[in-house]
Motif scaffolding. Sequence first.
Motif, mmCIF file in Angstrom:
data_model
loop_
_atom_site.group_PDB
_atom_site.id
_atom_site.type_symbol
_atom_site.label_atom_id
_atom_site.label_comp_id
_atom_site.label_asym_id
_atom_site.label_seq_id
_atom_site.Cartn_x
_atom_site.Cartn_y
_atom_site.Cartn_z
ATOM 1 N N SER A 301 0.843 -1.378 -0.015
ATOM 2 C CA SER A 301 -0.090 -0.069 0.140
ATOM 3 C C SER A 301 0.817 1.344 -0.091
ATOM 4 O O SER A 301 0.111 2.476 0.135
ATOM 5 N N SER A 302 2.175 1.105 -0.232
ATOM 6 C CA SER A 302 3.076 2.178 0.027
ATOM 7 C C SER A 302 4.182 2.059 -0.841
ATOM 8 O O SER A 302 4.533 0.978 -1.383
ATOM 9 N N TRP A 303 4.869 3.342 -1.330
ATOM 10 C CA TRP A 303 5.919 3.310 -2.370
ATOM 11 C C TRP A 303 7.154 3.140 -1.475
ATOM 12 O O TRP A 303 8.138 2.841 -1.926
ATOM 13 N N TYR A 304 7.037 3.098 -0.275
ATOM 14 C CA TYR A 304 8.502 2.996 0.881
ATOM 15 C C TYR A 304 8.224 1.712 1.579
ATOM 16 O O TYR A 304 7.191 1.312 2.102
ATOM 17 N N ASP A 305 9.460 1.295 1.793
ATOM 18 C CA ASP A 305 9.699 0.023 2.470
ATOM 19 C C ASP A 305 9.708 0.183 3.978
ATOM 20 O O ASP A 305 9.442 1.318 4.406
ATOM 21 N N PRO A 306 9.785 -0.675 4.765
ATOM 22 C CA PRO A 306 9.777 -0.723 6.289
ATOM 23 C C PRO A 306 10.767 0.449 6.905
ATOM 24 O O PRO A 306 10.417 0.667 7.994
ATOM 25 N N ASN A 307 11.716 0.576 5.990
ATOM 26 C CA ASN A 307 12.721 1.320 6.560
ATOM 27 C C ASN A 307 12.420 2.944 6.146
ATOM 28 O O ASN A 307 13.397 3.742 6.441
ATOM 29 N N GLY A 308 11.565 3.211 5.429
ATOM 30 C CA GLY A 308 11.459 4.545 4.880
ATOM 31 C C GLY A 308 11.928 4.801 3.790
ATOM 32 O O GLY A 308 11.774 6.018 3.301
ATOM 33 N N ASP A 309 12.539 3.962 2.918
ATOM 34 C CA ASP A 309 13.285 4.245 1.629
ATOM 35 C C ASP A 309 12.336 3.814 0.689
ATOM 36 O O ASP A 309 11.448 2.764 0.783
#
Length: 368
Positions: A301-309
């Motif tokens: 659901s997001s463009w970003y991985d669990p690390n925020g990248d």
Amino acid sequence: IYAGDVLTIPVKPDAQKRRNEARQSLPNKSPDDITLIVNGKTIEGFNAFRFLQTMDTASDFVSGVIGVDINDDETWDLFKPYSYPECRLYIGGKLKLTGKIYITTPTVVSNGRSISFQGFSSTIDLVDSAIKPPYEFNDISLESLTEQILAPFSLTAEFLSETGGSFDRVTADQSESAYSFLSKLASQRGLEISSNNLGELLFLQADTTTPVLGTIEEEFPPADEFTATFNGRERWQEYRATSQDPENNAITAVAIDENMPIYRLKTFGAPDSTTGDAQEAADWERSKAVADSLTIPFPVSSWYDPNGDLWESNKRIVVKSKTIYAPEGFTFLIRSVEFKKEASGQTAVLNIVPPSVFTGEAVIEPWA
């Protein structure tokens, strides 16, 4: 050359310095901002958007739809047919693709005009174009061969891994593409061919050693419906590589998919001439077929991985999903990432695969 003439020898540019400078982020951009720079003009505000970044197909891809005011000739003219305008794509201010616009679809709508476009990394020309003569090379390294193949396209390459020794003899078919030719040779060295965000050809190994990005679990109900298709016709039990040495002696090498319970045979020609390289070709042909068969699209659901990248290909992630027969969790390699912006919002699809398909080792599958 006459007495008094002055010769200027240009200094070879520092490739790494150029890469570092070009990869600097655009200032004052939010994480979800999409910026496309076409022939120096900045374009934002997409009606629809898609970006596909991969680790083994030589070229990334971007498409989108933008509305254009009927009197805005400057923007309209950027997308003239067959002009191949240069483009750079930034997401959240970070450079993700350098290439050209190859396909445009202008449309008249009730309140103006719109343009649908498709852009590719500059390396797409290697996928579309046949290899240029000569067709035979002797005692040549992968780096030197790549430099010769890329020269007519004014492209360069970046190597992130060792490429091994020289090839004794390499022969190309005049009808095969430059990318296909290089890809077969790279596979014999355990390498994948991708493109970097500067539009250079990129040689790399699958990353199976760095820490995983984290764990993601299947949501139920999921944010997006998705389907995983497992096609048994895309795999074989035996992969047979055939070739000839310089004395025209036949060479045959065989690789076995131990996870295939039925007999299916695939035979193909290996482009090099030694027994060891033929065996590597058989091993990697098996790995490629298994990789294609086992690649699973998994929506997030997001463009970003669990690390925020931003999600990236060639990274590992643990996925827990009963739908893909991995309810306890399995470590997958991200083969490609598709970023999407639609009326419903911004989502991404991770195309994941068991990492062992790229190592030449026995493939470990979560459902086996």
